[in-house]
Design an enzyme around this catalytic site. Structure first.
Site, short mmCIF file in Angstrom:
data_model
loop_
_atom_site.label_atom_id
_atom_site.label_comp_id
_atom_site.label_asym_id
_atom_site.label_seq_id
_atom_site.Cartn_x
_atom_site.Cartn_y
_atom_site.Cartn_z
N LYS B 155 10.13 1.54 20.10
CA LYS B 155 11.16 2.57 20.18
C LYS B 155 10.96 3.48 18.98
O LYS B 155 11.06 3.04 17.83
CB LYS B 155 12.54 1.91 20.18
CG LYS B 155 13.68 2.87 20.46
CD LYS B 155 14.27 3.34 19.15
CE LYS B 155 15.38 4.34 19.36
NZ LYS B 155 15.77 4.95 18.06
N GLY B 210 15.48 -1.54 9.26
CA GLY B 210 16.43 -0.44 9.11
C GLY B 210 17.75 -0.93 8.55
O GLY B 210 17.79 -1.89 7.77
N SER B 211 18.83 -0.30 8.98
CA SER B 211 20.14 -0.57 8.39
C SER B 211 20.72 -1.89 8.90
O SER B 211 20.35 -2.39 9.96
CB SER B 211 21.11 0.56 8.74
OG SER B 211 21.42 0.50 10.12
N GLY B 214 22.59 -1.20 12.25
CA GLY B 214 21.67 -1.04 13.38
C GLY B 214 21.00 -2.35 13.75
O GLY B 214 20.91 -2.71 14.93
N GLY B 215 20.53 -3.08 12.75
CA GLY B 215 19.83 -4.33 13.02
C GLY B 215 20.74 -5.38 13.61
O GLY B 215 20.39 -6.08 14.56
N GLU B 234 14.90 -6.70 9.72
CA GLU B 234 14.85 -6.63 8.25
C GLU B 234 15.84 -5.54 7.89
O GLU B 234 15.70 -4.41 8.34
CB GLU B 234 13.42 -6.32 7.82
CG GLU B 234 13.18 -6.45 6.34
CD GLU B 234 13.24 -5.13 5.64
OE1 GLU B 234 14.38 -4.65 5.38
OE2 GLU B 234 12.18 -4.56 5.37
N CYS B 271 13.12 -0.51 0.99
CA CYS B 271 14.03 -1.65 1.21
C CYS B 271 13.97 -2.62 0.04
O CYS B 271 14.83 -3.48 -0.09
CB CYS B 271 13.71 -2.36 2.52
SG CYS B 271 11.96 -2.49 2.86
N GLU B 358 23.98 -2.66 -0.52
CA GLU B 358 22.89 -1.70 -0.73
C GLU B 358 23.38 -0.26 -0.64
O GLU B 358 24.21 0.07 0.21
CB GLU B 358 21.81 -1.95 0.34
CG GLU B 358 20.59 -1.05 0.18
CD GLU B 358 19.56 -1.28 1.30
OE1 GLU B 358 18.73 -2.18 1.15
OE2 GLU B 358 19.60 -0.57 2.31
#
Lengths: 497, 497
Positions: B155, B210-211, B214-215, B234, B271, B358
């Site tokens: 994606k 990603g965030s 989202g994850g 991650e 990250c 974060e």
């Protein structure tokens, strides 16, 4: 058959103490030196072996399983604990890997990197009902989690409460007696306590053997936590068997003996029971199998809950329009003799889904197929399985093995273990065993719950970058004081020093 | 900064074609011989290298990252593809294991058992925005999944749509040109298509960088499917750094240089950015770091969405009653210069949670501690991390390493990688690397998304019991025609024959 009644549930205050103690034990237990942790596992095995004459009668009363089976199962359980002790001492499970510094490594200089597996933390284990020793309080999940260095909180199966309590007492005394910290092992009772443990932030993984509904519910809880944790549930499997045309011709009696023996073993209460067998139409399987099954006596099931579930499964099969009841099992309260159902591959492929579900207990579905091209087609209709078996001949395996190869490919894509001319109900506890598979066989297709690789479920990797040698865990220090196998710069592992 | 606007989403009909093709390719791709699959990975690397002069300008325009960084990242990406090609050819990832038959094996005879890893099936990969090459379309998730033999459906990240499209075209042409089946690699666009892929029964695993929001959302979808699948996300990490008192005395300037360089590298969009650093109170860190940070120019962030998220994070920190804004970053639309915040360990331990999140972008929190006993205490307040770093000295590592040892123990319990006197923003792609960690660093603490071990995420074990040699996969045949390392009866693996 009253042993599934209400048990004395662990109260929230006591559960809190147990979880706090497990967390408190995690650091010391995870960092125990291999020989010390191995000694704790062996002490548990010795304690259980010594108590065999006390434990087996309790197990017999609570599970209704015969004494020889229970003696064998206890031997398997203590062998398993000792095999995991060997695994801990061997050190290969740590997967120690060292990348030496490399100034030329692309795209930038590589520092000293040392990776090894570390214990995940406290684990919640759900004992199974059908193996009161080998998959329960001191079973494979407990043995592998303790071997990994994880404190274990077992939720007792309600089918054998006294055995659970007594087993737990022996294991707890043995492991703390061998130097493990208090809290490294404990037992809780009651569904509410089990669920609360899976939800508790101090629990870092869960393991379960049992029904699809039960396993999925707990896996869902684990996944929905604020901090999700891995949950290893071993749940539902049909364990299909495919008999080639040549095997039906040359090995018919042998195959029929094996089939009936395997699906009725332990009153059909094995997760690897062959619940479906494909044999060529017109090869006389239906009559011969039915005759063999009719001669078998009723035997007690584990408990009322299992008997009720079995009766529902039998009803589902016998009431299906595409299914013929070849042998209707009978039995007094809590006892059942085996049932045999038959259908055709054509009907199965049309009515697929509802016939391809496990019926836990002494029943199996015999499917008549028309031509071996239907075997791979039937295999494609299957969900994830613990095992899948082909009964073949040398000719099937020969140069022209087209249909058998295609079938094996389909089976390897769906099952954790693929057998040739064996029966799935024996599961060796060894290094190359795989007892797992895609959903719904398990909730975690990357893992096994039997064999030494089961330890992997409770370990996570940690890499140390450029640490002074004295501050590294022993397994990663230059001198390799523990003598563990280590991989250097990607090469196969050796016991370097 | 308009590249997060609406992209041309993949229509449901096209997605259906792509998923059907991925499923159709799975068998042939999973069983491609190692040299052939390695050749496909190398062809992808060659294709990307050859197109560097075309790709880097697109990446530059879409990500606003400087050319040297993007050239280096492309080199890392193609190196990674080639390293996974070597991994496939090496065969160690198959973890081939053979248990020879043993009639004396307790508690019952052991048959011939042969276990190896097999490709899981089609994988959905979600490209990241901050590494348009190395963690995107042809990044580590794609490389490791293809190496495992899994078809990949990527994606595209909306931050670099043109680069994604062009990269995908090169990879798809290269892998099919090298003999991989059509459907082994494809790109889809749009959030709806990404979610639909994770929900689709043909997808067997997902990977994401990603965030946290989202994850987690995608991991929840994966876990809630009728047939749940592993999802490797991650997500979020503070990457704490702890400076000992002795290091603050002896290595102050060195540490401050490293810190500022690391947290501002790539405009803080890594990250592994150190989002928090603990230094002794009164050692002059606040003034020295602030001075260094004040001198730094503004630089463009990846896109408007990142800029908005960064501003919210800065607001959260600057508005916190326990936090002092030492340097307030500035910058025109889409650009930001670094910000520095300060607090004390006492305040942090009191206000913990909301300061330990974060803030993606060029900002960090400098924490003044009173005595090294506070370091382990602060570490205990941390959630799961990708990395954790100690800045120490030889004296800290010496015989009397009590406080440092305790700190390292706490860090190893919470982080995937523990560093000494390094900075976390460099992540070597190698064998012993670990890029992962307990939640919320990732959704799957047992795995890494960088390094050759990343391949493990897309493999599941299959055991063959008593199969005729000719019907076994080549890696398990007696003659070992592929020359892979194999473990026999639990011993370390060797390339037997």
């Amino acid at each position: 058959m009253s042993n599934t009644g209400p048990e004395t549930a662990t109260e929230p205050d006591r559960l809190e103490e147990i979880l706090a103690a497990a967390q408190g034990a995690a650091r010391a237990f995870g960092r125990m030196r291999p020989h010390a942790r191995a000694a704790a596992l062996r002490a548990a095995a010795d304690g259980l072996d010594a108590a065999g004459d006390e434990l087996v009668p309790i197990a017999r009363r609570e599970s209704h399983l015969p004494e020889p089976r229970l003696r064998g199962e206890l031997a398997r359980t203590t062998f398993q604990l000792r095999l995991f002790a060997d695994t801990v001492e061997d050190g290969g499970f740590l997967r120690a890997a060292i990348d030496t510094p490399d100034a030329e490594w692309p795209p930038g200089p590589r520092p000293d990197l040392r990776r090894m597996m570390a214990a995940l933390g406290p684990v919640a284990v759900f004992g199974a009902g059908n193996f009161p020793f080998a998959f329960s309080v001191a079973g494979g999940d407990t043995a592998s989690a303790l071997a990994a260095g994880c404190p274990v909180v077992v939720k007792a199966h309600p089918g054998h409460p006294e055995l659970s309590e007594r087993t737990a007492g022996i294991v707890a005394a043995a492991v703390t007696g061998a130097g493990a910290p208090e809290g490294a092992f404990a037992l809780v009772r009651g569904e509410q306590a089990g669920r609360a443990a899976v939800q508790d932030p101090r629990i870092t993984a869960g393991a379960f053997t049992g029904s699809l509904a039960g396993g999925r519910a707990l896996a869902d809880i684990a996944a929905a936590r604020p901090e999700p944790i891995p949950f290893y549930a071993e749940m539902e499997s049909l364990n299909p068997v495919f008999v080639t045309a040549d095997a039906a011709r040359r090995r018919r009696d042998d195959v029929i003996d094996g089939y009936v023996g395997s699906f009725t073993l332990g009153v059909g209460q094995f997760c690897t029971k062959p619940g479906i067998l494909f044999a060529p139409a017109g090869a006389g399987f239906e009559e011969a199998v039915a005759e063999r099954v009719r001669g078998l006596a009723a035997a007690p099931l584990l408990n009322d809950r299992v008997a009720e579930g079995f009766d529902r499964g039998v009803e589902r099969l016998s009431g299906h329009p595409a299914v013929h009841t070849a042998v209707a099992g009978t039995g007094a309260a809590g006892e059942r003799s085996p049932s045999l159902f038959t259908t055709t591959a054509d009907d199965l492929l049309r009515h697929g889904e509802d016939l391809l579900t496990e019926c836990f207990g002494p029943a199996s579905l015999l499917v008549a197929y028309d031509g071996e091209h239907q075997l791979a087609e039937a295999a494609r209709a299957l969900k994830g399985q613990l095992t899948a078996t082909v009964q073949g001949t040398d000719a099937d395996a020969g140069a022209d093995a087209g249909p058998v190869r295609e079938l094996l490919d389909e089976l390897a894509d769906r099952a954790g273990r693929v057998l040739w001319n064996g029966w799935p109900t024996g599961v060796a506890v060894s290094h190359a065993m795989q007892h797992g598979g895609p959903y719904p066989a398990t909730s975690a297709p990357l893992h096994t719950s039997v064999g030494t690789a089961a330890i992997d479920r409770f370990l996570r990797p940690v890499t140390y970058q450029s640490l002074p040698d004295a501050l590294l865990p022993e397994a990663l220090q230059d001198a390799n004081p523990l003598g563990v196998p280590r991989s250097r710069d990607g090469a196969p592992a050796v016991r370097d020093a």
